[in-house]
Design a protein around this motif. Structure first.
Motif, PDB file in Angstrom:
ATOM      1  N   GLN A 187       3.073  12.886 -14.982  1.00 16.24           N
ATOM      2  CA  GLN A 187       2.462  12.798 -13.558  1.00 16.24           C
ATOM      3  C   GLN A 187       2.424  11.519 -12.770  1.00 16.24           C
ATOM      4  OE1 GLN A 187      -0.818  15.210 -13.377  1.00 16.24           O
ATOM      5  NE2 GLN A 187      -1.185  15.164 -11.041  1.00 16.24           N
ATOM      6  N   ILE A 188       1.880  10.718 -13.756  1.00 14.85           N
ATOM      7  CA  ILE A 188       1.670   9.317 -13.357  1.00 14.85           C
ATOM      8  C   ILE A 188       2.819   8.569 -12.984  1.00 14.85           C
ATOM      9  CG2 ILE A 188       0.767   6.909 -14.079  1.00 14.85           C
ATOM     10  CD1 ILE A 188      -1.304   8.325 -15.572  1.00 14.85           C
ATOM     11  N   ALA A 189       4.034   8.510 -13.975  1.00 16.03           N
ATOM     12  CA  ALA A 189       5.245   8.062 -13.528  1.00 16.03           C
ATOM     13  C   ALA A 189       5.684   8.799 -12.287  1.00 16.03           C
ATOM     14  CB  ALA A 189       5.994   8.262 -14.884  1.00 16.03           C
ATOM     15  N   ALA A 190       5.807  10.159 -12.056  1.00 15.48           N
ATOM     16  CA  ALA A 190       6.455  10.534 -11.081  1.00 15.48           C
ATOM     17  C   ALA A 190       5.849  10.205  -9.850  1.00 15.48           C
ATOM     18  CB  ALA A 190       6.349  11.889 -11.023  1.00 15.48           C
ATOM     19  N   ASN A 191       4.417  10.067  -9.617  1.00 13.04           N
ATOM     20  CA  ASN A 191       3.805   9.427  -8.282  1.00 13.04           C
ATOM     21  C   ASN A 191       4.207   8.242  -8.226  1.00 13.04           C
ATOM     22  OD1 ASN A 191       2.394  11.916  -7.944  1.00 13.04           O
ATOM     23  ND2 ASN A 191       0.814  11.689  -9.243  1.00 13.04           N
ATOM     24  N   ALA A 192       3.890   7.293  -9.469  1.00  8.56           N
ATOM     25  CA  ALA A 192       4.545   6.078  -9.048  1.00  8.56           C
ATOM     26  C   ALA A 192       5.880   5.551  -8.429  1.00  8.56           C
ATOM     27  CB  ALA A 192       4.225   5.233 -10.587  1.00  8.56           C
ATOM     28  N   ARG A 193       6.826   6.506  -9.023  1.00 13.60           N
ATOM     29  CA  ARG A 193       8.238   6.224  -8.426  1.00 13.60           C
ATOM     30  C   ARG A 193       8.264   6.796  -7.076  1.00 13.60           C
ATOM     31  NH1 ARG A 193       9.750   8.186 -13.562  1.00 13.60           N
ATOM     32  NH2 ARG A 193       9.905  10.186 -12.971  1.00 13.60           N
ATOM     33  N   VAL A 194       7.444   7.921  -6.685  1.00 13.87           N
ATOM     34  CA  VAL A 194       7.724   8.432  -5.192  1.00 13.87           C
ATOM     35  C   VAL A 194       6.660   7.403  -4.459  1.00 13.87           C
ATOM     36  CG1 VAL A 194       7.015  10.207  -3.753  1.00 13.87           C
ATOM     37  CG2 VAL A 194       7.764  10.814  -6.097  1.00 13.87           C
ATOM     38  N   ILE A 195       5.841   6.875  -4.679  1.00 13.75           N
ATOM     39  CA  ILE A 195       4.993   5.852  -3.706  1.00 13.75           C
ATOM     40  C   ILE A 195       5.585   4.694  -3.626  1.00 13.75           C
ATOM     41  CG2 ILE A 195       2.644   4.728  -3.594  1.00 13.75           C
ATOM     42  CD1 ILE A 195       1.438   7.031  -4.826  1.00 13.75           C
ATOM     43  N   GLU A 196       6.338   4.211  -4.889  1.00 14.71           N
ATOM     44  CA  GLU A 196       6.873   3.130  -4.760  1.00 14.71           C
ATOM     45  C   GLU A 196       8.308   2.926  -3.830  1.00 14.71           C
ATOM     46  OE1 GLU A 196       8.068  -0.194  -8.201  1.00 14.71           O
ATOM     47  OE2 GLU A 196       9.140   1.928  -8.249  1.00 14.71           O
ATOM     48  N   ALA A 197       9.072   4.138  -3.613  1.00 17.60           N
ATOM     49  CA  ALA A 197      10.168   4.256  -2.911  1.00 17.60           C
ATOM     50  C   ALA A 197       9.855   4.336  -1.620  1.00 17.60           C
ATOM     51  CB  ALA A 197      10.979   5.266  -3.288  1.00 17.60           C
ATOM     52  N   ALA A 198       8.446   4.584  -0.913  1.00 17.69           N
ATOM     53  CA  ALA A 198       8.149   4.964   0.297  1.00 17.69           C
ATOM     54  C   ALA A 198       7.711   3.686   0.981  1.00 17.69           C
ATOM     55  CB  ALA A 198       6.705   5.895   0.352  1.00 17.69           C
ATOM     56  N   PRO A 199       7.791   3.558   2.165  1.00 15.17           N
ATOM     57  CA  PRO A 199       7.521   2.375   3.011  1.00 15.17           C
ATOM     58  C   PRO A 199       6.019   1.973   2.734  1.00 15.17           C
ATOM     59  CG  PRO A 199       8.666   3.876   4.581  1.00 15.17           C
ATOM     60  CD  PRO A 199       8.214   4.710   3.349  1.00 15.17           C
ATOM     61  N   VAL A 200       5.554   0.700   2.760  1.00 20.74           N
ATOM     62  CA  VAL A 200       4.284   0.202   2.632  1.00 20.74           C
ATOM     63  C   VAL A 200       3.146   0.979   3.336  1.00 20.74           C
ATOM     64  CG1 VAL A 200       2.732  -1.754   2.558  1.00 20.74           C
ATOM     65  CG2 VAL A 200       5.146  -1.828   1.897  1.00 20.74           C
ATOM     66  N   GLU A 201       3.532   1.150   4.588  1.00 18.72           N
ATOM     67  CA  GLU A 201       2.460   1.628   5.653  1.00 18.72           C
ATOM     68  C   GLU A 201       1.882   3.374   5.062  1.00 18.72           C
ATOM     69  OE1 GLU A 201       6.462   2.061   7.605  1.00 18.72           O
ATOM     70  OE2 GLU A 201       5.343   0.291   6.490  1.00 18.72           O
ATOM     71  N   LEU A 202       3.080   4.084   4.508  1.00 19.04           N
ATOM     72  CA  LEU A 202       2.723   5.312   4.048  1.00 19.04           C
ATOM     73  C   LEU A 202       2.262   5.597   2.690  1.00 19.04           C
ATOM     74  CD1 LEU A 202       6.023   7.014   5.371  1.00 19.04           C
ATOM     75  CD2 LEU A 202       3.866   6.871   6.473  1.00 19.04           C
TER      76      LEU A 202
END
Length: 451
Positions: free
Chosen positions: A53-68
């Motif tokens: 769960q930590i790895a999946a959230n990290a990859r999703v948030i990392e791929a999103a723009p900084v403001e989001l």
């Protein structure tokens, strides 16, 4: 064709049910342990799915723009995991002393991809004492240098696998022992009652039938025992009634023989015939009394055995016969007082007739009550110690009309003792004299100090 089905409640089925119940109880305790023991009893963190769960959230948030990213971190949070994103590590206000995770030893590094990342972990002990922020925290650095923190509100992993395996084995053993103990009690109770009833029947032929209970095999044994018990009682009753009837019917011809002897001219022969008739009449009366007591047995009751023996001693003392008594001042016993009194009186009368200085000694322990009647006399030949208990058997020295007796006294005494579950035996003393030992089952209730 009629098919006979095997009974369900058998020893084999109970053993099989015990095994199944032990397995189910073991699984139930294990499940209860996992659910109730809390966080420390759950699997290690790499088996909880938390790292994925930590790895999946990290990859999703990392791929999103900084403001989001702040909004995505809040959206990714759940009751099991709180996610926070910050540009700088210092913004998390973490205590010093975190542990840096090396790429080679971290499954999380492998889940995040080939690019090495800075990962730090914090334990509750890294915070100051009584700090409200003392939780497990994992920090993961993203490629752009920002950070994600993952905080589970509660610890969701715990014991080492070896410790958990040991606890599970221990719980399985406890469940097995508990089920086995209950099952063996359920199986042993009918057997114990069966054995107690069998012993009771050995001392009381009028004991009630055994209650039919337990597995099929035990029930069949109880049914067979009850049938055997009824047959034995019926056989003894018929035997007693038949012998009593024979003894009773002999009175009529004896009476006729006595009347005919009155018309004999030879006075010497007449005297001998009358003597024989009277002896036969005495034997018949004794036999009828013996059979009458066999038919009407005394009920068991609680009484003071020591007081009963002292009463017998006083009765003999009133006749001018001194009888020594040794034993406790009081001993409450469950038995048949009239039968025991008749036994002791018979033994004392024999000691008075054929010896001198009779005495009584009462002894007891947890399992046995013993009464010994001793005397100082010639004793009995060793070969006749058992034979004297045969009905109508008399030693040569006792075949004297002046002493009385027809040879049923000891037979009746042993029958009374055995009917109460005890035993009567004789033995000669080395210095001369005879000891009659009455052993009764130790169902005493109280015992005072020895006099």
């Amino acid at each position: 064709m009629i098919r006979r089905f095997a009974p369900l409640d058998t020893l084999r089925s109970r053993i099989a049910l015990t095994i199944v119940a032990a397995m189910l109880a073991s699984l139930a305790l294990n499940g209860l342990f996992v659910q109730v023991a809390g966080t420390w009893g759950r699997p290690p963190i790499d088996r909880t799915g938390l790292l994925e769960q930590i790895a999946a959230n990290a990859r999703v948030i990392e791929a999103a723009p900084v403001e989001l990213r702040p909004q995505l971190a809040v959206a990714a949070s759940n009751p099991m995991l709180e996610v926070i994103w910050n540009k700088q590590r210092a913004d998390f206000h973490l205590p010093p002393g975190g542990t840096r995770v090396t790429p080679d030893s971290s499954p999380l590094q492998q889940l995040l991809g080939d690019t090495p990342r800075d990962i730090e972990t914090f334990n509750p002990s890294d915070w100051p004492d009584d700090s409200p922020y003392a939780h497990y925290v994992a920090l993961v650095q993203l490629r752009d240098g920002s950070w994600l923190s993952f905080t589970p509100p509660e610890r969701s992993w715990g014991l080492d696998s070896n410790v958990r395996i040991a606890i599970i084995i221990a719980l399985g053993l406890i469940a097995t022992l508990l089920v086995a103990w209950i099952a063996t009690r359920q199986l042993a109770n009918p057997l114990q009652r069966f054995a107690s009833a069998a012993r009771r029947f050995g001392g009381d032929l009028r004991a009630p039938p055994i209650k039919v209970e337990g597995p099929h095999e035990i029930r069949q044994a109880i049914i067979a025992f009850n049938a055997m018990q009824a047959q034995i009682r019926h056989f003894l009753s018929e035997r007693t009634q038949m012998l009593a009837a024979i003894s009773h019917d002999l009175r009529a011809p004896l009476t006729r023989m006595r009347l005919r002897s009155e018309f004999m001219d030879d006075l010497e022969q007449q005297r001998k015939m009358v003597r024989d008739i009277e002896e036969m009449q005495t034997m018949i009366n004794a036999a009828l009394g013996f059979f009458r007591e066999e038919t009407h047995r005394e009920q068991t009751t609680a009484f003071d055995l020591s007081e009963l023996l002292q009463t017998i001693v006083d009765d003999f003392r009133d006749q001018g016969i001194a009888v020594d008594f040794t034993g406790p001042a009081h001993l409450v016993y469950d038995g048949r007082p009239l039968g025991i009194k008749r036994v002791i009186v018979n033994l004392l009368e024999n000691a008075v007739k054929y010896a001198q200085k009779p005495g009584i000694e009462l002894m007891c322990d947890e399992h046995l009550v013993c009464i010994e009647v001793s005397d100082e006399g010639p004793g009995i030949p060793e070969s006749a110690l058992d034979q004297v208990f045969d009905p109508f058997y008399r030693l040569e020295t006792s075949r004297n009309r002046d002493t009385g007796g027809v040879g049923l006294g000891l037979s009746a005494a042993r029958a009374i003792v055995r009917e109460q579950g005890g035993e009567l035996s004789l033995r000669n003393l080395s210095g001369g004299g005879l000891v009659a030992r009455v052993e009764l089952p130790g169902t005493r209730r109280a015992n005072a100090a020895e006099r």
